[in-house]
Design a protein around this motif. Structure first.
Motif, mmCIF file in Angstrom:
data_model
loop_
_atom_site.group_PDB
_atom_site.id
_atom_site.type_symbol
_atom_site.label_atom_id
_atom_site.label_comp_id
_atom_site.label_asym_id
_atom_site.label_seq_id
_atom_site.Cartn_x
_atom_site.Cartn_y
_atom_site.Cartn_z
ATOM 1 N N UNK A 292 -14.128 64.086 27.187
ATOM 2 C CA UNK A 292 -14.968 65.084 26.518
ATOM 3 C C UNK A 292 -14.180 66.374 26.301
ATOM 4 N N UNK A 293 -13.301 66.689 27.236
ATOM 5 C CA UNK A 293 -12.432 67.853 27.075
ATOM 6 C C UNK A 293 -11.534 67.708 25.847
ATOM 7 N N UNK A 294 -11.037 66.483 25.620
ATOM 8 C CA UNK A 294 -10.212 66.263 24.413
ATOM 9 C C UNK A 294 -11.024 66.611 23.173
ATOM 10 N N UNK A 295 -12.281 66.193 23.170
ATOM 11 C CA UNK A 295 -13.128 66.431 22.002
ATOM 12 C C UNK A 295 -13.336 67.936 21.781
ATOM 13 N N UNK A 296 -13.569 68.661 22.865
ATOM 14 C CA UNK A 296 -13.718 70.118 22.755
ATOM 15 C C UNK A 296 -12.453 70.756 22.189
ATOM 16 N N UNK A 297 -11.312 70.285 22.693
ATOM 17 C CA UNK A 297 -10.036 70.818 22.221
ATOM 18 C C UNK A 297 -9.886 70.588 20.720
ATOM 19 N N UNK A 298 -10.218 69.376 20.256
ATOM 20 C CA UNK A 298 -10.106 69.081 18.824
ATOM 21 C C UNK A 298 -11.048 69.975 18.023
ATOM 22 N N UNK A 299 -12.228 70.192 18.566
ATOM 23 C CA UNK A 299 -13.158 71.098 17.877
ATOM 24 C C UNK A 299 -12.509 72.461 17.665
ATOM 25 N N UNK A 300 -11.931 73.007 18.726
ATOM 26 C CA UNK A 300 -11.322 74.330 18.577
ATOM 27 C C UNK A 300 -10.090 74.305 17.677
ATOM 28 N N UNK A 301 -9.374 73.194 17.680
ATOM 29 C CA UNK A 301 -8.258 73.071 16.748
ATOM 30 C C UNK A 301 -8.738 73.230 15.310
#
Ligand code: PHE
Length: 452
Positions: free
Chosen positions: A111-120
Protein backbone atom coordinates in the motif's frame (compact mmCIF):
# COMPACT_ATOMS: atom_id res chain seq x y z
CA UNK A 1 -17.74 -15.77 30.31
CA UNK A 2 -17.11 -12.85 28.04
CA UNK A 3 -18.13 -9.52 29.40
CA UNK A 4 -20.30 -7.56 27.02
CA UNK A 5 -19.40 -3.93 26.80
CA UNK A 6 -22.38 -1.69 27.51
CA UNK A 7 -22.61 0.51 24.46
CA UNK A 8 -21.25 -1.22 21.40
CA UNK A 9 -20.68 1.01 18.43
CA UNK A 10 -22.99 0.47 15.46
CA UNK A 11 -23.15 1.27 11.77
CA UNK A 12 -25.26 4.26 10.87
CA UNK A 13 -27.18 2.45 8.15
CA UNK A 14 -27.40 -0.78 6.20
CA UNK A 15 -25.80 0.90 3.20
CA UNK A 16 -22.98 2.07 5.43
CA UNK A 17 -22.38 -1.49 6.59
CA UNK A 18 -22.45 -2.89 3.07
CA UNK A 19 -20.03 -0.29 1.81
CA UNK A 20 -17.72 -0.90 4.74
CA UNK A 21 -17.76 -4.65 4.11
CA UNK A 22 -17.18 -3.95 0.43
CA UNK A 23 -14.44 -1.51 1.37
CA UNK A 24 -12.79 -4.27 3.34
CA UNK A 25 -13.12 -6.72 0.48
CA UNK A 26 -12.09 -4.44 -2.35
CA UNK A 27 -8.49 -3.43 -1.99
CA UNK A 28 -5.02 -4.22 -3.24
CA UNK A 29 -6.21 -7.82 -3.35
CA UNK A 30 -8.46 -7.20 -6.34
CA UNK A 31 -6.02 -5.17 -8.36
CA UNK A 32 -2.46 -5.77 -7.22
CA UNK A 33 -2.60 -9.32 -5.81
CA UNK A 34 -5.22 -10.64 -8.21
CA UNK A 35 -3.33 -9.54 -11.30
CA UNK A 36 0.05 -10.85 -10.30
CA UNK A 37 -1.23 -14.15 -8.95
CA UNK A 38 -3.40 -14.65 -12.05
CA UNK A 39 -0.41 -13.73 -14.18
CA UNK A 40 1.82 -16.24 -12.41
CA UNK A 41 -0.83 -18.96 -12.48
CA UNK A 42 -1.60 -18.88 -16.17
CA UNK A 43 -4.71 -16.71 -16.40
CA UNK A 44 -8.00 -18.27 -17.49
CA UNK A 45 -7.73 -21.65 -15.73
CA UNK A 46 -6.86 -19.84 -12.53
CA UNK A 47 -9.77 -17.43 -12.99
CA UNK A 48 -12.20 -20.30 -13.42
CA UNK A 49 -11.13 -22.02 -10.21
CA UNK A 50 -11.09 -18.69 -8.41
CA UNK A 51 -14.74 -18.04 -9.37
CA UNK A 52 -15.73 -21.57 -8.36
CA UNK A 53 -14.06 -21.01 -4.98
CA UNK A 54 -15.90 -17.71 -4.53
CA UNK A 55 -19.30 -19.28 -5.19
CA UNK A 56 -19.01 -22.63 -3.48
CA UNK A 57 -16.66 -21.82 -0.60
CA UNK A 58 -16.36 -18.05 -0.25
CA UNK A 59 -19.99 -17.01 -0.35
CA UNK A 60 -21.27 -19.49 2.26
CA UNK A 61 -18.40 -18.63 4.59
CA UNK A 62 -19.00 -14.91 4.07
CA UNK A 63 -22.59 -15.46 5.19
CA UNK A 64 -21.31 -17.48 8.13
CA UNK A 65 -19.03 -14.65 9.26
CA UNK A 66 -21.80 -12.04 9.08
CA UNK A 67 -24.10 -14.39 10.99
CA UNK A 68 -21.60 -15.12 13.75
CA UNK A 69 -20.63 -11.49 14.20
CA UNK A 70 -24.15 -10.13 14.34
CA UNK A 71 -25.34 -12.85 16.69
CA UNK A 72 -22.42 -12.48 19.11
CA UNK A 73 -21.96 -8.69 18.89
CA UNK A 74 -18.31 -9.22 19.81
CA UNK A 75 -14.81 -9.30 18.33
CA UNK A 76 -13.56 -12.44 16.60
CA UNK A 77 -12.20 -14.20 19.70
CA UNK A 78 -15.09 -13.10 21.92
CA UNK A 79 -17.62 -14.28 19.34
CA UNK A 80 -16.47 -17.87 19.56
CA UNK A 81 -16.06 -17.71 23.32
CA UNK A 82 -19.54 -16.39 23.93
CA UNK A 83 -21.36 -18.58 21.40
CA UNK A 84 -19.50 -21.77 22.36
CA UNK A 85 -17.89 -21.28 25.79
CA UNK A 86 -15.04 -23.65 26.53
CA UNK A 87 -15.04 -25.21 23.08
CA UNK A 88 -11.99 -25.32 20.78
CA UNK A 89 -13.64 -23.29 17.97
CA UNK A 90 -12.01 -20.19 19.40
CA UNK A 91 -8.74 -21.28 17.79
CA UNK A 92 -10.12 -19.69 14.62
CA UNK A 93 -10.45 -16.45 16.56
CA UNK A 94 -6.83 -16.44 17.66
CA UNK A 95 -5.67 -17.36 14.17
CA UNK A 96 -7.74 -14.45 12.90
CA UNK A 97 -6.04 -11.96 15.20
CA UNK A 98 -2.63 -13.37 14.22
CA UNK A 99 -3.56 -13.07 10.54
CA UNK A 100 -4.50 -9.43 11.05
CA UNK A 101 -0.98 -8.70 12.25
CA UNK A 102 0.73 -10.69 9.51
CA UNK A 103 -1.41 -9.56 6.58
CA UNK A 104 -1.42 -5.90 7.49
CA UNK A 105 2.37 -6.02 7.90
CA UNK A 106 3.04 -6.92 4.26
CA UNK A 107 -0.12 -5.26 2.96
CA UNK A 108 1.14 -1.97 4.36
CA UNK A 109 4.32 -2.32 2.35
CA UNK A 110 2.48 -2.70 -0.98
CA UNK A 111 0.00 0.00 0.00
CA UNK A 112 2.96 2.28 0.65
CA UNK A 113 4.12 1.70 -2.94
CA UNK A 114 0.71 2.84 -4.13
CA UNK A 115 0.88 6.01 -2.03
CA UNK A 116 4.33 6.73 -3.40
CA UNK A 117 3.09 6.36 -6.99
CA UNK A 118 0.22 8.69 -6.21
CA UNK A 119 2.62 11.37 -5.06
CA UNK A 120 4.85 10.76 -8.06
CA UNK A 121 1.92 11.58 -10.31
CA UNK A 122 0.96 14.59 -8.24
CA UNK A 123 4.43 15.95 -8.91
CA UNK A 124 4.35 15.38 -12.64
CA UNK A 125 4.34 11.66 -13.32
CA UNK A 126 6.86 8.99 -14.14
CA UNK A 127 9.21 9.26 -17.04
CA UNK A 128 8.85 5.79 -18.51
CA UNK A 129 9.19 6.53 -22.20
CA UNK A 130 12.27 4.34 -22.66
CA UNK A 131 11.75 0.60 -22.93
CA UNK A 132 12.00 -1.14 -19.59
CA UNK A 133 12.03 2.20 -17.76
CA UNK A 134 8.92 1.55 -15.69
CA UNK A 135 10.26 -1.81 -14.51
CA UNK A 136 13.59 -0.23 -13.60
CA UNK A 137 11.88 2.57 -11.80
CA UNK A 138 9.82 0.18 -9.70
CA UNK A 139 12.75 -2.09 -8.92
CA UNK A 140 14.96 0.81 -7.84
CA UNK A 141 12.27 2.18 -5.62
CA UNK A 142 10.98 -0.90 -3.87
CA UNK A 143 14.34 -2.53 -3.25
CA UNK A 144 15.87 0.53 -1.63
CA UNK A 145 16.10 0.15 2.16
CA UNK A 146 14.62 3.36 3.54
CA UNK A 147 12.44 5.00 0.92
CA UNK A 148 9.56 2.48 0.86
CA UNK A 149 9.49 2.43 4.67
CA UNK A 150 8.58 6.07 4.68
CA UNK A 151 5.47 5.40 2.56
CA UNK A 152 4.58 2.30 4.52
CA UNK A 153 4.68 4.47 7.60
CA UNK A 154 2.43 7.07 5.98
CA UNK A 155 -0.06 4.34 5.11
CA UNK A 156 -0.05 2.79 8.58
CA UNK A 157 -0.44 6.20 10.20
CA UNK A 158 -3.54 6.89 8.10
CA UNK A 159 -5.11 3.50 8.83
CA UNK A 160 -4.36 3.86 12.52
CA UNK A 161 -5.86 7.35 12.51
CA UNK A 162 -9.15 6.12 11.04
CA UNK A 163 -9.48 3.21 13.46
CA UNK A 164 -8.60 5.63 16.27
CA UNK A 165 -11.65 7.75 15.39
CA UNK A 166 -14.07 4.83 15.49
CA UNK A 167 -16.52 2.73 13.58
CA UNK A 168 -19.15 5.10 12.36
CA UNK A 169 -17.29 8.32 11.84
CA UNK A 170 -13.99 6.83 10.73
CA UNK A 171 -14.66 3.63 8.87
CA UNK A 172 -18.12 4.21 7.49
CA UNK A 173 -17.61 7.77 6.37
CA UNK A 174 -14.46 7.07 4.37
CA UNK A 175 -16.01 4.14 2.49
CA UNK A 176 -19.24 5.70 1.43
CA UNK A 177 -17.69 8.06 -0.90
CA UNK A 178 -14.50 6.44 -2.17
CA UNK A 179 -15.69 3.00 -3.26
CA UNK A 180 -18.10 4.15 -6.00
CA UNK A 181 -15.43 6.48 -7.39
CA UNK A 182 -12.90 3.68 -7.63
CA UNK A 183 -15.40 1.48 -9.45
CA UNK A 184 -15.97 4.16 -12.07
CA UNK A 185 -12.30 4.81 -12.64
CA UNK A 186 -11.38 1.14 -13.01
CA UNK A 187 -14.16 0.79 -15.60
CA UNK A 188 -12.94 3.82 -17.55
CA UNK A 189 -9.35 2.56 -17.54
CA UNK A 190 -10.41 -0.95 -18.54
CA UNK A 191 -12.34 0.62 -21.43
CA UNK A 192 -9.22 2.45 -22.54
CA UNK A 193 -7.00 -0.59 -22.11
CA UNK A 194 -9.30 -2.63 -24.32
CA UNK A 195 -8.45 -0.33 -27.22
CA UNK A 196 -4.75 -1.26 -27.00
CA UNK A 197 -3.17 -3.74 -29.41
CA UNK A 198 -2.69 -6.36 -26.75
CA UNK A 199 -6.41 -6.54 -25.93
CA UNK A 200 -7.06 -9.68 -27.99
CA UNK A 201 -4.20 -11.54 -26.37
CA UNK A 202 -5.35 -10.37 -22.96
CA UNK A 203 -8.88 -11.66 -23.56
CA UNK A 204 -7.63 -15.08 -24.51
CA UNK A 205 -5.20 -15.10 -21.60
CA UNK A 206 -8.03 -14.32 -19.18
CA UNK A 207 -10.94 -16.20 -20.69
CA UNK A 208 -9.82 -19.10 -22.83
CA UNK A 209 -8.34 -21.63 -20.47
CA UNK A 210 -5.38 -23.76 -21.25
CA UNK A 211 -6.83 -26.92 -19.69
CA UNK A 212 -3.42 -28.46 -19.16
CA UNK A 213 -2.88 -25.80 -16.48
CA UNK A 214 -5.42 -27.66 -14.36
CA UNK A 215 -2.91 -30.45 -13.80
CA UNK A 216 -0.71 -28.06 -11.84
CA UNK A 217 -1.59 -28.53 -8.16
CA UNK A 218 -0.29 -25.09 -7.27
CA UNK A 219 -3.04 -23.18 -9.07
CA UNK A 220 -5.79 -24.65 -6.88
CA UNK A 221 -4.25 -23.37 -3.71
CA UNK A 222 -3.37 -20.07 -5.36
CA UNK A 223 -6.98 -19.60 -6.54
CA UNK A 224 -8.52 -20.62 -3.23
CA UNK A 225 -6.27 -18.40 -1.18
CA UNK A 226 -6.92 -15.52 -3.55
CA UNK A 227 -10.68 -16.05 -3.03
CA UNK A 228 -10.22 -15.84 0.74
CA UNK A 229 -7.85 -12.90 0.59
CA UNK A 230 -9.97 -10.92 -1.80
CA UNK A 231 -13.19 -11.42 0.18
CA UNK A 232 -11.40 -10.63 3.48
CA UNK A 233 -12.47 -14.06 4.61
CA UNK A 234 -11.36 -16.57 7.20
CA UNK A 235 -9.89 -14.19 9.77
CA UNK A 236 -12.88 -12.48 11.26
CA UNK A 237 -12.79 -9.11 9.52
CA UNK A 238 -16.38 -9.72 8.52
CA UNK A 239 -17.28 -11.19 11.91
CA UNK A 240 -16.03 -7.97 13.45
CA UNK A 241 -17.91 -5.80 10.95
CA UNK A 242 -21.04 -7.94 11.36
CA UNK A 243 -20.84 -7.32 15.09
CA UNK A 244 -21.53 -3.62 14.56
CA UNK A 245 -24.76 -4.48 12.77
CA UNK A 246 -28.10 -4.29 14.47
CA UNK A 247 -30.49 -7.21 14.47
CA UNK A 248 -32.90 -5.73 12.03
CA UNK A 249 -30.73 -5.84 8.91
CA UNK A 250 -31.04 -8.71 6.40
CA UNK A 251 -27.81 -10.59 5.80
CA UNK A 252 -28.03 -12.78 2.66
CA UNK A 253 -28.53 -9.89 0.25
CA UNK A 254 -25.56 -8.06 1.74
CA UNK A 255 -23.36 -11.16 1.39
CA UNK A 256 -24.27 -11.73 -2.25
CA UNK A 257 -23.77 -8.04 -3.00
CA UNK A 258 -20.31 -7.96 -1.46
CA UNK A 259 -19.12 -11.20 -3.11
CA UNK A 260 -20.35 -10.29 -6.57
CA UNK A 261 -19.07 -6.72 -6.52
CA UNK A 262 -15.71 -7.92 -5.25
CA UNK A 263 -15.30 -10.49 -8.03
CA UNK A 264 -16.45 -8.03 -10.64
CA UNK A 265 -13.82 -5.60 -9.46
CA UNK A 266 -11.10 -8.22 -9.91
CA UNK A 267 -12.25 -9.17 -13.40
CA UNK A 268 -12.48 -5.57 -14.57
CA UNK A 269 -9.06 -4.94 -13.04
CA UNK A 270 -7.81 -7.85 -15.16
CA UNK A 271 -9.27 -6.18 -18.25
CA UNK A 272 -7.44 -3.03 -17.27
CA UNK A 273 -4.06 -4.62 -16.63
CA UNK A 274 -3.58 -7.53 -19.04
CA UNK A 275 -4.06 -5.64 -22.33
CA UNK A 276 -1.20 -3.41 -21.17
CA UNK A 277 0.87 -6.43 -20.17
CA UNK A 278 0.68 -7.79 -23.71
CA UNK A 279 0.85 -4.44 -25.49
CA UNK A 280 4.01 -3.34 -23.73
CA UNK A 281 5.68 -6.73 -23.70
CA UNK A 282 5.72 -7.21 -19.92
CA UNK A 283 5.86 -10.79 -18.64
CA UNK A 284 2.49 -11.73 -17.03
CA UNK A 285 4.41 -13.57 -14.30
CA UNK A 286 6.45 -10.53 -13.24
CA UNK A 287 5.32 -10.97 -9.64
CA UNK A 288 4.21 -8.40 -7.07
CA UNK A 289 5.42 -5.48 -9.18
CA UNK A 290 3.03 -6.21 -12.05
CA UNK A 291 0.56 -3.32 -11.65
CA UNK A 292 3.31 -0.91 -10.72
CA UNK A 293 5.10 -1.72 -13.95
CA UNK A 294 2.14 -1.99 -16.35
CA UNK A 295 -0.02 0.92 -15.24
CA UNK A 296 2.59 3.65 -15.71
CA UNK A 297 2.95 2.32 -19.27
CA UNK A 298 -0.79 2.75 -19.82
CA UNK A 299 -0.75 6.23 -18.39
CA UNK A 300 2.21 7.34 -20.43
CA UNK A 301 0.41 6.22 -23.58
CA UNK A 302 -2.71 8.28 -22.77
CA UNK A 303 -3.31 11.94 -23.27
CA UNK A 304 -3.88 13.35 -19.79
CA UNK A 305 -2.08 10.25 -18.51
CA UNK A 306 -0.77 12.10 -15.47
CA UNK A 307 -4.29 12.99 -14.37
CA UNK A 308 -5.41 9.40 -14.79
CA UNK A 309 -2.34 8.16 -12.96
CA UNK A 310 -2.90 10.51 -10.11
CA UNK A 311 -6.57 9.63 -9.76
CA UNK A 312 -5.95 5.93 -10.10
CA UNK A 313 -3.24 5.68 -7.47
CA UNK A 314 -5.24 7.91 -5.18
CA UNK A 315 -8.21 5.57 -5.39
CA UNK A 316 -6.07 2.43 -5.16
CA UNK A 317 -4.49 3.84 -2.02
CA UNK A 318 -7.94 4.66 -0.68
CA UNK A 319 -9.10 1.09 -1.39
CA UNK A 320 -6.02 -0.19 0.41
CA UNK A 321 -6.79 2.07 3.35
CA UNK A 322 -10.36 0.79 3.77
CA UNK A 323 -9.06 -2.80 3.66
CA UNK A 324 -6.22 -1.98 6.03
CA UNK A 325 -8.73 -0.45 8.42
CA UNK A 326 -10.70 -3.70 8.53
CA UNK A 327 -7.53 -5.67 9.23
CA UNK A 328 -6.49 -3.39 12.06
CA UNK A 329 -10.02 -3.32 13.46
CA UNK A 330 -9.95 -7.12 13.97
CA UNK A 331 -6.99 -6.82 16.32
CA UNK A 332 -8.12 -3.56 17.92
CA UNK A 333 -11.60 -4.88 18.75
CA UNK A 334 -10.03 -7.92 20.41
CA UNK A 335 -7.49 -5.99 22.48
CA UNK A 336 -10.09 -3.42 23.52
CA UNK A 337 -12.31 -6.07 25.03
CA UNK A 338 -9.68 -8.47 26.32
CA UNK A 339 -7.45 -5.91 28.00
CA UNK A 340 -10.00 -3.16 28.49
CA UNK A 341 -7.91 -0.78 26.46
CA UNK A 342 -9.49 2.31 25.00
CA UNK A 343 -9.97 2.33 21.23
CA UNK A 344 -7.30 5.03 20.98
CA UNK A 345 -4.72 3.13 22.97
CA UNK A 346 -5.36 -0.13 21.11
CA UNK A 347 -5.18 1.54 17.70
CA UNK A 348 -1.95 3.31 18.54
CA UNK A 349 -0.12 0.34 20.06
CA UNK A 350 -1.21 -2.26 17.52
CA UNK A 351 -0.75 0.06 14.56
CA UNK A 352 2.82 0.71 15.69
CA UNK A 353 3.61 -2.98 16.18
CA UNK A 354 2.29 -3.80 12.73
CA UNK A 355 4.36 -1.05 11.17
CA UNK A 356 7.46 -2.57 12.79
CA UNK A 357 6.51 -6.06 11.58
CA UNK A 358 6.25 -4.70 8.06
CA UNK A 359 9.83 -3.44 8.01
CA UNK A 360 11.41 -6.88 7.50
CA UNK A 361 8.81 -7.61 4.79
CA UNK A 362 9.92 -4.51 2.92
CA UNK A 363 13.63 -5.15 3.43
CA UNK A 364 13.10 -8.76 2.36
CA UNK A 365 12.47 -7.50 -1.17
CA UNK A 366 15.70 -5.53 -1.21
CA UNK A 367 18.73 -5.71 1.06
CA UNK A 368 17.48 -8.83 2.85
CA UNK A 369 16.37 -10.70 -0.25
CA UNK A 370 18.84 -13.50 0.53
CA UNK A 371 16.89 -14.43 3.62
CA UNK A 372 14.34 -17.12 2.86
CA UNK A 373 11.84 -18.49 5.33
CA UNK A 374 9.09 -20.77 4.00
CA UNK A 375 9.97 -22.97 1.03
CA UNK A 376 12.52 -20.61 -0.49
CA UNK A 377 10.24 -17.57 -0.20
CA UNK A 378 11.55 -14.17 0.88
CA UNK A 379 10.20 -12.57 4.06
CA UNK A 380 7.39 -10.72 2.26
CA UNK A 381 6.17 -13.80 0.40
CA UNK A 382 6.54 -15.98 3.48
CA UNK A 383 4.19 -13.73 5.42
CA UNK A 384 1.71 -13.80 2.55
CA UNK A 385 2.04 -17.58 2.31
CA UNK A 386 1.54 -18.25 6.00
CA UNK A 387 -1.49 -15.98 6.34
CA UNK A 388 -3.20 -16.25 2.96
CA UNK A 389 -2.42 -19.84 2.01
CA UNK A 390 -2.69 -21.45 5.44
CA UNK A 391 -4.45 -19.33 8.07
CA UNK A 392 -7.29 -17.91 5.96
CA UNK A 393 -8.48 -21.19 4.41
CA UNK A 394 -8.01 -23.03 7.71
CA UNK A 395 -9.86 -20.31 9.60
CA UNK A 396 -12.59 -20.42 6.97
CA UNK A 397 -12.89 -24.16 7.37
CA UNK A 398 -13.32 -23.86 11.13
CA UNK A 399 -15.93 -21.11 10.68
CA UNK A 400 -17.88 -23.32 8.24
CA UNK A 401 -17.75 -26.33 10.56
CA UNK A 402 -18.68 -24.15 13.52
CA UNK A 403 -22.04 -23.10 12.10
CA UNK A 404 -22.54 -26.30 10.11
CA UNK A 405 -22.02 -28.74 12.98
CA UNK A 406 -21.62 -26.66 16.13
CA UNK A 407 -24.95 -24.81 15.87
CA UNK A 408 -28.48 -26.09 15.92
CA UNK A 409 -29.89 -25.81 12.43
CA UNK A 410 -32.81 -23.73 13.67
CA UNK A 411 -30.43 -21.21 15.27
CA UNK A 412 -28.43 -20.90 12.08
CA UNK A 413 -31.59 -20.34 10.04
CA UNK A 414 -32.78 -17.70 12.43
CA UNK A 415 -29.51 -15.86 12.96
CA UNK A 416 -28.75 -15.73 9.23
CA UNK A 417 -32.21 -14.46 8.21
CA UNK A 418 -32.46 -17.39 5.78
CA UNK A 419 -35.16 -19.17 7.75
CA UNK A 420 -35.95 -22.79 6.96
CA UNK A 421 -35.93 -22.26 3.21
CA UNK A 422 -34.35 -24.09 0.31
CA UNK A 423 -31.53 -21.53 0.18
CA UNK A 424 -31.04 -21.85 3.91
CA UNK A 425 -30.71 -25.60 3.62
CA UNK A 426 -28.30 -25.34 0.71
CA UNK A 427 -26.23 -22.93 2.76
CA UNK A 428 -26.05 -25.30 5.71
CA UNK A 429 -24.96 -28.17 3.50
CA UNK A 430 -22.32 -26.07 1.83
CA UNK A 431 -20.99 -25.25 5.30
CA UNK A 432 -21.30 -28.78 6.64
CA UNK A 433 -19.77 -30.67 3.79
CA UNK A 434 -18.90 -28.96 0.57
CA UNK A 435 -16.80 -26.02 1.74
CA UNK A 436 -14.73 -27.89 4.36
CA UNK A 437 -14.14 -30.88 2.09
CA UNK A 438 -13.25 -28.57 -0.78
CA UNK A 439 -10.72 -26.72 1.36
CA UNK A 440 -9.27 -29.97 2.63
CA UNK A 441 -8.92 -31.41 -0.88
CA UNK A 442 -7.14 -28.30 -2.10
CA UNK A 443 -4.76 -28.48 0.85
CA UNK A 444 -3.99 -32.14 0.29
CA UNK A 445 -3.77 -31.88 -3.48
CA UNK A 446 -1.48 -28.88 -3.42
CA UNK A 447 1.06 -30.59 -1.19
CA UNK A 448 1.62 -32.98 -4.06
CA UNK A 449 0.96 -36.01 -1.82
CA UNK A 450 -2.02 -36.84 -3.96
CA UNK A 451 -2.37 -36.28 -7.67
CA UNK A 452 -4.90 -37.22 -10.30
N1 PHE B 1 -9.70 -8.11 0.95
C1 PHE B 1 -8.63 -7.17 1.03
C2 PHE B 1 -8.13 -6.88 -0.36
O1 PHE B 1 -8.54 -7.47 -1.29
C3 PHE B 1 -7.51 -7.65 1.92
C4 PHE B 1 -7.95 -8.20 3.23
C5 PHE B 1 -7.69 -9.51 3.56
C6 PHE B 1 -8.67 -7.40 4.12
C7 PHE B 1 -8.14 -10.05 4.75
C8 PHE B 1 -9.11 -7.93 5.33
C9 PHE B 1 -8.86 -9.24 5.63
O2 PHE B 1 -7.30 -6.04 -0.53
Amino acid sequence: MVSQQPAREQWGSRLGFMLAALGSAVGLGNIWRFSYVAGESGGAAFLLIYILCIIAIGLPILMAEFTIGRRAQLDVVGSFQSLAPGKPWVIAGFMGVASAFIILAFYGVAAGWSLFYFFQYVFGGLNVAAEGASADFFVNFHTSPIHPLFWQFAFMATVTGIVFVGVKKGIEASNKFLMPLLAILVLVLAGYSMTLNGAGEALSFLFSPDWSALTDPAIYLAAMSQAFFSLSLGMGALITYGSYLSKKEKLPGAAVGVASMDSLFAIVAGLMIFPAVFTFGIAPDSGPGLVFITLPEIFSSMSLGTVYGLTFFFLLSAAAITSGVSLLEVAVAYFMRQFEWSRQKAAFIIGSIIFLLGIPASLGLGVWSDITLIGGRDIFDSMDFLASYIFLPLGGMIIALFIGWGWKKADAFEASDFGDTLLGNIWIWLLRVFAPVGILLVFIYSTGIWTF
